[in-house]
Enzyme design. Structure first.
Site, PDB file in Angstrom:
ATOM      1  N   HIS A 131      15.209 -10.313  45.951  1.00 22.50           N
ATOM      2  CA  HIS A 131      15.058  -9.130  45.625  1.00 22.50           C
ATOM      3  C   HIS A 131      15.912  -8.601  45.150  1.00 22.50           C
ATOM      4  O   HIS A 131      17.347  -8.276  45.009  1.00 22.50           O
ATOM      5  CB  HIS A 131      14.655  -8.103  46.910  1.00 22.50           C
ATOM      6  CG  HIS A 131      14.074  -7.032  47.267  1.00 22.50           C
ATOM      7  ND1 HIS A 131      14.632  -6.037  45.852  1.00 22.50           N
ATOM      8  CD2 HIS A 131      12.675  -6.835  46.830  1.00 22.50           C
ATOM      9  CE1 HIS A 131      13.839  -4.488  46.617  1.00 22.50           C
ATOM     10  NE2 HIS A 131      12.225  -4.671  46.969  1.00 22.50           N
ATOM     11  N   ASP A 208      19.648 -11.486  54.028  1.00 22.36           N
ATOM     12  CA  ASP A 208      19.008 -10.282  53.884  1.00 22.36           C
ATOM     13  C   ASP A 208      17.538 -10.345  54.361  1.00 22.36           C
ATOM     14  O   ASP A 208      16.843 -11.508  54.187  1.00 22.36           O
ATOM     15  CB  ASP A 208      18.375  -9.623  52.361  1.00 22.36           C
ATOM     16  CG  ASP A 208      17.047  -9.187  51.982  1.00 22.36           C
ATOM     17  OD1 ASP A 208      16.469  -8.367  52.644  1.00 22.36           O
ATOM     18  OD2 ASP A 208      16.925  -8.624  50.803  1.00 22.36           O
ATOM     19  N   GLN A 211      12.331  -8.909  54.961  1.00 28.41           N
ATOM     20  CA  GLN A 211      10.886  -9.675  55.625  1.00 28.41           C
ATOM     21  C   GLN A 211      10.815 -10.495  57.302  1.00 28.41           C
ATOM     22  O   GLN A 211       9.682 -10.416  57.300  1.00 28.41           O
ATOM     23  CB  GLN A 211      10.419 -10.411  54.279  1.00 28.41           C
ATOM     24  CG  GLN A 211       9.616  -9.634  52.762  1.00 28.41           C
ATOM     25  CD  GLN A 211       8.934  -9.042  53.123  1.00 28.41           C
ATOM     26  OE1 GLN A 211       8.881  -8.814  54.137  1.00 28.41           O
ATOM     27  NE2 GLN A 211       9.052  -7.909  51.757  1.00 28.41           N
ATOM     28  N   LYS A 234       9.222  -2.284  57.158  1.00 26.93           N
ATOM     29  CA  LYS A 234       8.530  -3.350  56.926  1.00 26.93           C
ATOM     30  C   LYS A 234       8.343  -3.542  58.704  1.00 26.93           C
ATOM     31  O   LYS A 234       7.689  -5.136  58.358  1.00 26.93           O
ATOM     32  CB  LYS A 234       9.636  -4.058  56.367  1.00 26.93           C
ATOM     33  CG  LYS A 234       9.723  -3.842  54.824  1.00 26.93           C
ATOM     34  CD  LYS A 234      10.811  -4.652  53.888  1.00 26.93           C
ATOM     35  CE  LYS A 234      10.761  -3.479  52.475  1.00 26.93           C
ATOM     36  NZ  LYS A 234       9.657  -3.699  51.215  1.00 26.93           N
ATOM     37  N   CYS A 376      10.058  -7.218  42.707  1.00 29.68           N
ATOM     38  CA  CYS A 376      11.833  -6.319  42.314  1.00 29.68           C
ATOM     39  C   CYS A 376      12.317  -7.910  42.348  1.00 29.68           C
ATOM     40  O   CYS A 376      13.001  -7.676  43.118  1.00 29.68           O
ATOM     41  CB  CYS A 376      12.071  -5.400  43.368  1.00 29.68           C
ATOM     42  SG  CYS A 376      11.126  -4.014  43.498  1.00 29.68           S
TER      43      CYS A 376
HETATM   44  N1  PMP Z   1      14.437  -7.114  50.317  1.00 30.05           N
HETATM   45  C1  PMP Z   1      13.103  -7.688  50.742  1.00 30.05           C
HETATM   46  C2  PMP Z   1      13.641  -8.971  50.854  1.00 30.05           C
HETATM   47  C3  PMP Z   1      12.437  -6.752  50.548  1.00 30.05           C
HETATM   48  O1  PMP Z   1      11.300  -7.622  50.397  1.00 30.05           O
HETATM   49  C4  PMP Z   1      12.570  -5.428  50.210  1.00 30.05           C
HETATM   50  C5  PMP Z   1      11.648  -4.747  50.289  1.00 30.05           C
HETATM   51  N2  PMP Z   1      10.632  -5.294  49.666  1.00 30.05           N
HETATM   52  C6  PMP Z   1      14.216  -5.431  49.969  1.00 30.05           C
HETATM   53  C7  PMP Z   1      14.968  -6.051  49.739  1.00 30.05           C
HETATM   54  C8  PMP Z   1      13.911  -3.720  49.726  1.00 30.05           C
HETATM   55  O2  PMP Z   1      14.246  -3.165  50.611  1.00 30.05           O
HETATM   56  P1  PMP Z   1      13.663  -1.108  51.290  1.00 30.05           P
HETATM   57  O3  PMP Z   1      12.716  -1.124  49.772  1.00 30.05           O
HETATM   58  O4  PMP Z   1      13.040  -0.874  52.564  1.00 30.05           O
HETATM   59  O5  PMP Z   1      15.418  -1.046  51.036  1.00 30.05           O
END
Ligand code: PMP
Length: 426
Positions: A131, A208, A211, A234, A376
């Site tokens: 991401h 990270d 998910q 999430k 993203c």
């Molecule tokens: N890493 C991953 C794997 C994600 O799926 C996301 C959210 N789509 C993020 C980071 C960023 O998370 P947040 O928008 O809650 O900061």
């Protein structure tokens, strides 16, 4: 204070009753109403989380760690209890968890906080699945330090082969930053193998877990990572709160990114000393209601059982992947239907001849919510040979009937998209 433990029974194929999620109940989900398959973007919130947020502001509201009065003490105790609950969900100890505003904030804190370890010629290893929140901060600090970001490249199924790990992680690697579960393909990454390679190279590991925490049993002590990041929203909790995990002993390497009230030990006209982890990383008034709501979500997930949550996601992923593979106009990305055990309830796909955004609009016409775009993760989507993909992501409230309605909508998407286009041209 909350209705925790008093959940209605779920419909066949769901793990938690949609009626226990006020937004889904409002949308009459599960009964010809909304099929919400965008849980990877954000999950819907169960009543126990909403009631916890409400109760904090109605009965406790005070600034934690700042007042000796009764409410201040209650807020401090509630925040510290929340830290224990969130830590327990991920196999960590409470003093290894700092609250942040979310995964992005935690990963930026980690990148800037570890930047001092990077020197010209050093390397940061990431995967091509990341991401942007686990890529852009590392690109930024590496550029400042004269270090280089190197990519572990997955195969077309999104799997990271062992030899790729060994090709990229080596003597110049200082930090390895990888996602536990891909937000696009839903595949589970070989984290233990990556941690072993990083240990061999004397590099720190950042995970990270944005998910994975909502989909899998996660034990950070067992995984062996030095640092990890995840978001409340999430995992059925509120937006605007998340956590940064630092293994005991690893936190000393971190410099605080945000500085100010609450994180300092002593301040002088020309200097200051700051507190240790986690308080040293929690400058400013915390999102206490958010943290307490996140803890309610952690207890909600524990109540369902993370093994059951994982099995549920796997079953739905298998059904989605098998269904998509059987639709001639659909193209499935990531592991095939046989690889369901390698993925969580997240599936990426496209409808042949229809742009991802238009396909998502067509599904929305049938009250099926999926996300379209690059999610993203532009380098990954490019690696898949696409400009954009659709993503269906399930939650604990998703039933097999929801998946079937989703598949029916995908099957009809070409026709529906043509009707939408024709209507737009009139
Ligand atoms: N890493 C991953 C794997 C994600 O799926 C996301 C959210 N789509 C993020 C980071 C960023 O998370 P947040 O928008 O809650 O900061």
């Amino acid at each position: 204070m909350t209705r925790e433990g008093a959940h209605p029974s779920p419909p066949s194929g769901a793990l938690a009753a949609p009626e226990d999620f006020p937004l889904l109940a409002h949308e009459a989900a599960g009964d010809g109403g909304l099929v919400y398959l965008d849980s990877a973007a954000t999950t819907q919130k169960p009543s126990c989380v909403l009631e916890t947020l409400d109760a904090f502001y109605r009965t406790v509201n005070a600034n934690p760690h700042r007042g000796a009065h009764r409410l201040g003490t209650a807020a401090t105790e509630a925040l510290e209890a929340a830290r224990r609950d969130v830590a327990r969900l991920v196999g960590a100890d409470a003093d290894e968890i700092a609250f942040t505003s979310g995964t992005t904030c935690a990963l930026n804190q980690l990148a800037y906080g570890l930047a001092g370890l990077l020197h010209p010629g050093d390397e940061v290893a990431v995967s091509l699945l990341e991401h942007h929140s686990n890529l852009v901060p590392w690109l930024t600090v590496a550029r400042i330090a004269g270090a280089k970001v190197r990519h572990i490249v997955p195969d077309r199924q999104g799997r990271i082969p062992d030899d790729e790990i060994d090709r990229v992680i080596g003597p110049r690697t200082r930090i390895v930053a990888v996602s536990h579960v891909s937000n696009v393909l839903g595949c589970i990454q070989p984290v233990e193998r990556i941690v072993r390679a990083a240990r061999g190279a004397d590099a720190l590991v950042v995970l990270d877990c944005a998910q994975s925490v909502a989909h899998l049993p996660v034990d950070l002590h067992v995984l062996g990572a030095d640092f990890a990041a995840f978001s409340g929203h999430k995992m059925y909790g509120p937006m605007g709160v998340g956590a940064l995990y630092a293994r005991r002993g690893a936190a000393v390497a971190l410099q605080p990114l945000l500085r100010g009230g609450g994180m300092v030990e002593a301040v002088f006209e020309q200097g200051f000393t700051f507190k240790g982890f986690p308080a040293g990383l929690e400058a400013g008034t915390p999102n206490a209601a958010g943290a307490i709501g996140m803890a309610a979500a952690a207890r909600f997930l524990e109540g369902l059982g993370m093994e059951a949550v994982h099995a549920h996601g796997e079953t739905l992923a298998r059904r989605m992947a098998a269904g998509l593979a059987a639709i001639p106009s659909a193209r499935l990305y990531g592991p095939g239907p046989g690889g369901a055990e390698e993925r969580c309830g997240i599936v990426a796909f496209n409808v042949r001849g229809v742009g991802a955004d238009l396909a998502a609009h067509a599904l929305d016409r049938r009250n099926v919510a999926v996300r379209s775009g690059a999610h993203c993760a532009q380098p990954l989507v490019r690696h898949l040979g696409a400009e954009a993909v659709c993503r269906a992501s399930a939650g604990v409230y998703t039933s097999e009937r929801d998946v079937d309605r989703f598949l029916e909508a995908v099957e009809a998407a070409r026709q529906d998209a043509a009707s939408l286009m024709a209507a737009a041209m009139l």
